[in-house]
Structures are given as structure tokens and as C-alpha cells.
Design an enzyme around this catalytic site. Structure first.
Site, PDB file in Angstrom:
ATOM      1  N   LYS A  65      -3.969   3.475   2.656  1.00  0.00           N
ATOM      2  CA  LYS A  65      -5.160   2.732   2.237  1.00  0.00           C
ATOM      3  C   LYS A  65      -6.286   3.697   1.862  1.00  0.00           C
ATOM      4  O   LYS A  65      -7.022   3.469   0.903  1.00  0.00           O
ATOM      5  CB  LYS A  65      -5.584   1.774   3.349  1.00  0.00           C
ATOM      6  CG  LYS A  65      -4.553   0.641   3.547  1.00  0.00           C
ATOM      7  CD  LYS A  65      -4.757  -0.123   4.840  1.00  0.00           C
ATOM      8  CE  LYS A  65      -3.701  -1.216   5.030  1.00  0.00           C
ATOM      9  NZ  LYS A  65      -3.682  -1.788   6.377  1.00  0.00           N
ATOM     10  N   LYS A  95       0.820  -1.226   0.000  1.00  0.00           N
ATOM     11  CA  LYS A  95       0.000   0.000   0.000  1.00  0.00           C
ATOM     12  C   LYS A  95       0.849   1.269   0.000  1.00  0.00           C
ATOM     13  O   LYS A  95       0.509   2.258  -0.654  1.00  0.00           O
ATOM     14  CB  LYS A  95      -0.961  -0.005   1.193  1.00  0.00           C
ATOM     15  CG  LYS A  95      -0.292  -0.102   2.578  1.00  0.00           C
ATOM     16  CD  LYS A  95      -0.344  -1.479   3.175  1.00  0.00           C
ATOM     17  CE  LYS A  95       0.628  -1.619   4.335  1.00  0.00           C
ATOM     18  NZ  LYS A  95       0.410  -2.758   5.179  1.00  0.00           N
ATOM     19  N   GLY A 127      -6.631  -6.411   3.600  1.00  0.00           N
ATOM     20  CA  GLY A 127      -6.169  -7.798   3.506  1.00  0.00           C
ATOM     21  C   GLY A 127      -7.049  -8.708   2.670  1.00  0.00           C
ATOM     22  O   GLY A 127      -7.189  -8.529   1.463  1.00  0.00           O
TER      23      GLY A 127
HETATM   24  N1  HSE Z   1       0.030  -3.353  10.043  1.00  0.00           N
HETATM   25  C1  HSE Z   1      -1.128  -3.533   9.217  1.00  0.00           C
HETATM   26  C2  HSE Z   1      -2.338  -3.616  10.152  1.00  0.00           C
HETATM   27  C3  HSE Z   1      -0.999  -4.769   8.373  1.00  0.00           C
HETATM   28  O1  HSE Z   1      -2.151  -3.633  11.372  1.00  0.00           O
HETATM   29  O2  HSE Z   1      -3.462  -3.617   9.663  1.00  0.00           O
HETATM   30  C4  HSE Z   1      -1.961  -4.873   7.228  1.00  0.00           C
HETATM   31  O3  HSE Z   1      -1.810  -3.831   6.294  1.00  0.00           O
END
Ligand code: HSE
Length: 421
Positions: A206, A106, A135
Site C-alpha cells: 500500500k 495491492k 478499503g
Molecule cells: N489484511 C488486510 C488488513 C486487509 O488487515 O488491513 C485489507 O487490505
């Protein structure tokens, strides 16, 4: 008719790369049967020989990216390095060699989207990134392929599992922020540098991707307002609960009259809102389209198999295409969209006040003068005074807070959190 045979290279065999390798190996026959494409992992790029051995992938190891880029039997390159470099350079090389690329990265996408699009245009391959946001939950193709009959008007998302885990524990168990963060790191949810999670960077990447797709207009990363959760006090989560709110780190964007506002910050939501029920490391995206009304997509936003699931869906999607998808949206205005900075929301404000008559009336008066009407008040015996305002613009609230801090009965503004009604 014989099945289409497609060669794949995986860059990185860490958590998600390894999960993807396992899904492609174990479900090769199922995918062939269901989708008519025979997907073979032909190459992997990872210096960790133990990992290669553990996955039984030693014979597929490539020496360097050039070996992959120059292999005519590799059609699709999937990347799992994370971070901008060397992922960006490797993927640009692959695109220029005519490969399609699949990525969960991302940060790189949000920062280098145009460059990747241009490289894909030159090479003729495709650019696929379902796994970059939320995800295993199919949010990207929902926006690009399932909502064509809508003008999307808003997005609200819990798009980072680490911060949702931390805030859920602070809320449900009253545990302090620092301890929750340590536990999130131990459980493997957090990014290598947890600042990416807790300071809202990950959610901003995102938001940039999701909002650009939602409104079919490019929403530049550097125009997304960002505030993290590291200053959140358990006290405010508890007071918010008394007022009927649940605290979340939200990625929000809205499109009104052609103007887009995009932001990431802690937000109180009414506790009855479906997003308030999303707990622990789970993610959810709440979308409003003018035809479909509200929809919510929910699931695991991180992890080997959930993210691997999204990667594999992109590989199968790309494998079935003769003409590739490069531009996820057409630029309507030939450039970046208009971004509105002075967004509106309701506000939760906690004051430390002196024991002086009439302080609440004075604060309400100062706020009203600035065009920020007070809606709800919560007063505690220990000199804590909380107000929740009606919806007001950011600049008006900044003026109101400055005016309130000048009042003799006010010690300080102790907390300020936005409220999404
Ligand atoms: N570090 C990210 C989270 C992982 O905690 O959502 C997924 O992008």
C-alpha cells in the site's frame, strides 16, 4: 437521451466480490439515476457453486477467463482473487482485449504495475484501483484528483487493520501479541497468511502505491524499508504510554529535495496525534500537502461492503469515461525515483542495565559521540533504562547501539522502536 449501458464481469465472488455483487445489484437504479450509467453484472467467474447459488448468480457463471475476455458486452473486469497469480495473467488478458480493469489487489499492483500499464496502453482500457489501499476510504482519488494544487511532502498511514487491531488490544488491554493475532484471524481481518499483515508486507504494497501517486514518481516496492510487529512486547507499549506515546504500525513516506524515503515499521506517535486515536481494525491516512496543510482520511480498510464500496466507485468512474485513465502519474525522470535509505527519526531504546553507577551518563556519552543526542530518560527499579533520542539518522543510531552494548554497565539492548514526533 438513453443511459450508457455498461457490462461488468466479476472474477471471484468471495467476501469482497460478493459484497460488490450485492451493491451493484441493489443499487443499480440509484447509480443509474445519480450517475447516468446502467451497470449490469453480465458474468462472474467462481468455481464455488454454493456461493453462486447463495448470491443468485448461477446464470451468470462463466466457464473460464476466455469466455469473459471474448464477450463483447463486458466492458469492465473487476478482480477479487488476491495474490499475484492467476490475477495478473487474467487481468493482462482482459486489458489486452480492450477491457478496463478494477482491482483491490495491492500485492499484484505493487509487483506488476508497469506490466499492467503497458497492457492497458496496448488495449486502450483503463486501470483502476481505489480499493487497493485503505478499503472503503477514498484515498487514491484524493491523491490523484483532489490535491492537484499541492506538492505532497509526506504521508503517514495506518493502512493495515489486522496489525492495528492487535496493537490496539495490546495497548488498551495489555493482552500479549499471540493471543491478539489469533483473535484477528478469527474475526477475519487477517490475510490468508498472516505474515502478510504482521510482517508489514501488506502495508508495504500500500505504501508503494500511495507514495507513487503522492509524489508522482514511482516508488519501487523493493526499496521500501519493512519491519513488522511480531517482536513487539506489551512492556514497551506500556513504557511508551508513560512517555506520552502510542504505538502503531505506520506506512511512512517523505519527499524532501526530490528524494523520497519510504518505510513501514512500528512507530511511537505522540498520543495527541490524530493517528493515535485510530483504534481496532480502522485505518487512516494522514497527508501533508504544501497548500492544503494536513488532512486525514479515516474509515474501514477492509470488509465486504467497505471494499465493495470502493470497487463500485471505480466501476462507476470507469463506466463514465470514453478515454480511460491508464497512467496514474507521468514519470518525471523516465524511471524509478531516488530513494533515501538512511532516514531520520527519533528513537525509543530500552536497555537492561546492571546496578552500576554512571551507566546512564556513559550511554548518553556514547550516543552523543555518534551524533545521537538523548532527549528523555525513564528509569525503573528492575534494571530497565529507557531513552528517547532526538531525531537522528539510522546509520548513526546503529553505531550508537553498538557502542552502548560494549559498555560494562549494559546487559543488552532489549528493544528499539522508532518515534515519529
Ligand atoms: N489484511 C488486510 C488488513 C486487509 O488487515 O488491513 C485489507 O487490505
Amino acid at each position: 437521451m438513453s443511459a450508457k449501458h455498461v457490462g461488468v464481469a466479476l472474477l471471484g465472488l468471495g467476501v469482497v466480490g460478493g459484497g460488490t455483487y450485492e451493491i451493484l445489484r441493489d443499487k443499480r437504479d440509484m447509480i443509474l439515476k445519480n450517475d447516468g450509467v446502467d451497470i449490469e453484472v453480465r458474468r462472474v467467474l467462481d468455481r464455488n457453486s454454493d456461493r453462486l447459488k447463495q448470491l443468485g448468480a448461477e446464470s451468470l457463471a462463466a466457464r473460464d477467463i476466455d469466455e469473459i475476455v471474448n464477450d463483447p458486452d463486458v466492458d469492465i473486469v473487476a478482480e477479487f482473487f488476491g495474490g499475484v497469480e492467476p490475477a495478473r495473467s487474467f487481468l493482462i488478458k482482459a486489458l489486452e482485449a480492450g477491457k478496463s480493469i478494477v482491482t483491490a489487489n495491492k500485492e499484484m499492483l505493487a509487483k506488476s504495475w508497469r506490466e499492467l500499464e503497458a497492457a492497458a496502453e496496448r488495449g486502450g482500457g483503463g486501470l483502476y484501483f481505489e480499493a487497493s489501499c485503505v478499503g472503503g476510504v477514498p484515498v487514491i482519488r484524493t491523491l490523484t484528483d483532489s490535491m492537484q494544487g499541492n506538492a505532497v511532502t509526506s504521508l503517514k498511514g495506518i493502512v493495515n487493520g489486522t496489525t492495528n487491531y492487535i496493537l490496539s488490544r495490546m495497548s488498551d488491554e495489555g493482552v500479549e501479541y499471540g493471543e491478539c493475532l489469533k483473535e484477528a484471524q478469527r474475526l477475519g481481518y487477517a490475510e490468508a497468511n498472516p505474515s502478510a499483515d504482521v510482517d508489514g508486507f501488506d502495508s508495504s504494497y500500500k505504501n508503494c502505491i500511495l507514495s507513487s501517486l503522492a509524489y508522482r514518481r514511482r516508488v519501487p516496492l523493493d526499496r521500501i524499508y519493512r519491519e513488522g510487529i511480531s517482536k513487539i512486547n506489551v512492556k514497551d507499549i506500556a513504557y511508551g504510554k508513560e512517555l506520552g506515546y502510542t504505538l502503531k504500525l505506520l506506512a511512512i513516506s517523505k519527499c524532501r529535495d526530490g528524494r523520497v524515503e519510504a518505510r513501514v515499521h512500528p512507530s511511537f506517535l505522540p498520543s495527541a496525534h490524530p493517528l493515535a486515536a485510530v483504534k481496532g481494525p480502522f485505518n487512516a491516512l494522514y497527508i501533508h500537502g504544501d497548500s492544503v496543510d494536513d488532512i486525514m482520511l479515516y474509515g474501514r480498510g477492509a470488509g465486504a461492503l467497505p471494499t465493495g464500496s470502493a470497487i463500485v466507485s471505480d466501476i462507476v468512474f470507469a463506466a463514465g469515461k470514453d478515454t480511460h485513465r491508464r497512467f496514474a502519474f507521468e514519470l518525471e525522470d523516465g524511471g524509478d525515483t531516488v530513494i533515501s535509505d538512511d532516514f531520520s527519526s527519533a528513537h525509543y531504546i530500552r536497555f537492561d542495565v546492571k546496578n552500576e553507577e554512571g551507566t546512564l551518563a556513559k550511554i548518553s556519552g556514547a550516543f552523543a559521540k555518534c551524533g545521537v543526542p538523548v532527549k528523555t530518560v525513564l528509569k525503573k527499579d528492575d534494571g530497565t533504562l529507557i531513552i528517547v533520542t532526538h531525531e537522528a539518522g539510522e546509520s548513526a543510531v546503529v553505531r550508537a547501539l553498538a557502542a552502548a552494548e560494549q559498555l560494562s554497565g549494559v546487559e543488552r539492548v532489549a528493544a528499539h522502536i522508532r518515534v515519529e514526533e
